[in-house]
Design a protein around this motif. Structure first.
Motif, mmCIF file in Angstrom:
data_model
loop_
_atom_site.group_PDB
_atom_site.id
_atom_site.type_symbol
_atom_site.label_atom_id
_atom_site.label_comp_id
_atom_site.label_asym_id
_atom_site.label_seq_id
_atom_site.Cartn_x
_atom_site.Cartn_y
_atom_site.Cartn_z
ATOM 1 N N ARG A 105 0.844 -1.215 0.000
ATOM 2 C CA ARG A 105 0.000 0.000 0.000
ATOM 3 C C ARG A 105 0.867 1.249 0.000
ATOM 4 N NH1 ARG A 105 -3.804 2.554 -2.061
ATOM 5 N NH2 ARG A 105 -4.911 3.960 -0.686
ATOM 6 N N ASN A 106 1.958 1.225 0.739
ATOM 7 C CA ASN A 106 2.874 2.361 0.784
ATOM 8 C C ASN A 106 3.491 2.595 -0.595
ATOM 9 O OD1 ASN A 106 4.332 4.463 1.911
ATOM 10 N ND2 ASN A 106 6.009 3.142 2.589
ATOM 11 N N GLU A 107 3.889 1.523 -1.270
ATOM 12 C CA GLU A 107 4.467 1.655 -2.615
ATOM 13 C C GLU A 107 3.428 2.198 -3.591
ATOM 14 O OE1 GLU A 107 5.965 -2.210 -3.606
ATOM 15 O OE2 GLU A 107 7.594 -2.100 -2.132
ATOM 16 N N GLN A 108 2.179 1.757 -3.457
ATOM 17 C CA GLN A 108 1.122 2.256 -4.326
ATOM 18 C C GLN A 108 0.899 3.753 -4.112
ATOM 19 O OE1 GLN A 108 -2.168 -0.244 -3.227
ATOM 20 N NE2 GLN A 108 -1.641 -1.841 -4.743
ATOM 21 N N LEU A 109 0.884 4.180 -2.854
ATOM 22 C CA LEU A 109 0.693 5.600 -2.553
ATOM 23 C C LEU A 109 1.858 6.435 -3.084
ATOM 24 C CD1 LEU A 109 -0.752 5.412 1.073
ATOM 25 C CD2 LEU A 109 -1.981 6.042 -1.011
ATOM 26 N N GLU A 110 3.077 5.922 -2.939
ATOM 27 C CA GLU A 110 4.233 6.638 -3.465
ATOM 28 C C GLU A 110 4.166 6.741 -4.981
ATOM 29 O OE1 GLU A 110 7.787 4.775 -2.024
ATOM 30 O OE2 GLU A 110 7.507 5.527 0.004
ATOM 31 N N ALA A 111 3.697 5.679 -5.635
ATOM 32 C CA ALA A 111 3.565 5.692 -7.086
ATOM 33 C C ALA A 111 2.507 6.705 -7.517
ATOM 34 C CB ALA A 111 3.208 4.304 -7.604
ATOM 35 N N GLU A 112 1.400 6.797 -6.779
ATOM 36 C CA GLU A 112 0.371 7.761 -7.078
ATOM 37 C C GLU A 112 0.876 9.197 -6.911
ATOM 38 O OE1 GLU A 112 -3.184 7.042 -4.836
ATOM 39 O OE2 GLU A 112 -3.396 5.001 -5.616
ATOM 40 N N LEU A 113 1.690 9.407 -5.880
ATOM 41 C CA LEU A 113 2.241 10.731 -5.639
ATOM 42 C C LEU A 113 3.200 11.159 -6.757
ATOM 43 C CD1 LEU A 113 2.909 10.756 -1.792
ATOM 44 C CD2 LEU A 113 1.202 12.071 -3.032
ATOM 45 N N GLU A 114 3.934 10.186 -7.289
ATOM 46 C CA GLU A 114 4.891 10.497 -8.359
ATOM 47 C C GLU A 114 4.169 10.830 -9.657
ATOM 48 O OE1 GLU A 114 7.599 7.224 -8.659
ATOM 49 O OE2 GLU A 114 8.546 7.686 -6.753
ATOM 50 N N ASN A 115 2.999 10.284 -9.867
ATOM 51 C CA ASN A 115 2.240 10.564 -11.116
ATOM 52 C C ASN A 115 1.497 11.813 -10.966
ATOM 53 O OD1 ASN A 115 3.126 8.233 -12.271
ATOM 54 N ND2 ASN A 115 1.395 7.022 -11.547
#
Length: 87
Positions: A77-87
């Motif tokens: 979930r943390n990796e998904q949130l970080e990926a969303e923040l980068e996009n």
């Protein structure tokens, strides 16, 4: 049939030796039986202790697995949130 004095003494001696030997053997059997009973009790105590420790380890492993699964879910979930923040 009448035994001679020497035959009667020999027979009596053989009987006494037989009785003494039988008594000693019975005593030895009783000692072995009590030793076996004591070892059986010790083995049961060790078996109970082993089962208890095995159950504890199983419970700890289950708990560790549960926390590992939660950690993995949080990491994903943390990796998904970080990926969303980068996009």
């Amino acid at each position: 049939m009448k035994l001679s004095k020497k035959g009667a003494v020999t027979l009596a001696t053989a009987l006494v030796v037989f009785l003494i030997t039988t008594g000693l053997m019975l005593s030895r059997v009783k000692d072995l039986e009590s030793s076996y009973d004591e070892q059986s009790k010790q083995m049961q105590l060790l078996k109970d202790e082993y089962n208890s420790l095995s159950n504890e380890l199983s419970a700890e492993k289950s708990e560790r697995t549960k926390y590992q699964r939660l950690y993995d879910e949080v990491s994903i979930r943390n990796e998904q949130l970080e990926a969303e923040l980068e996009n």
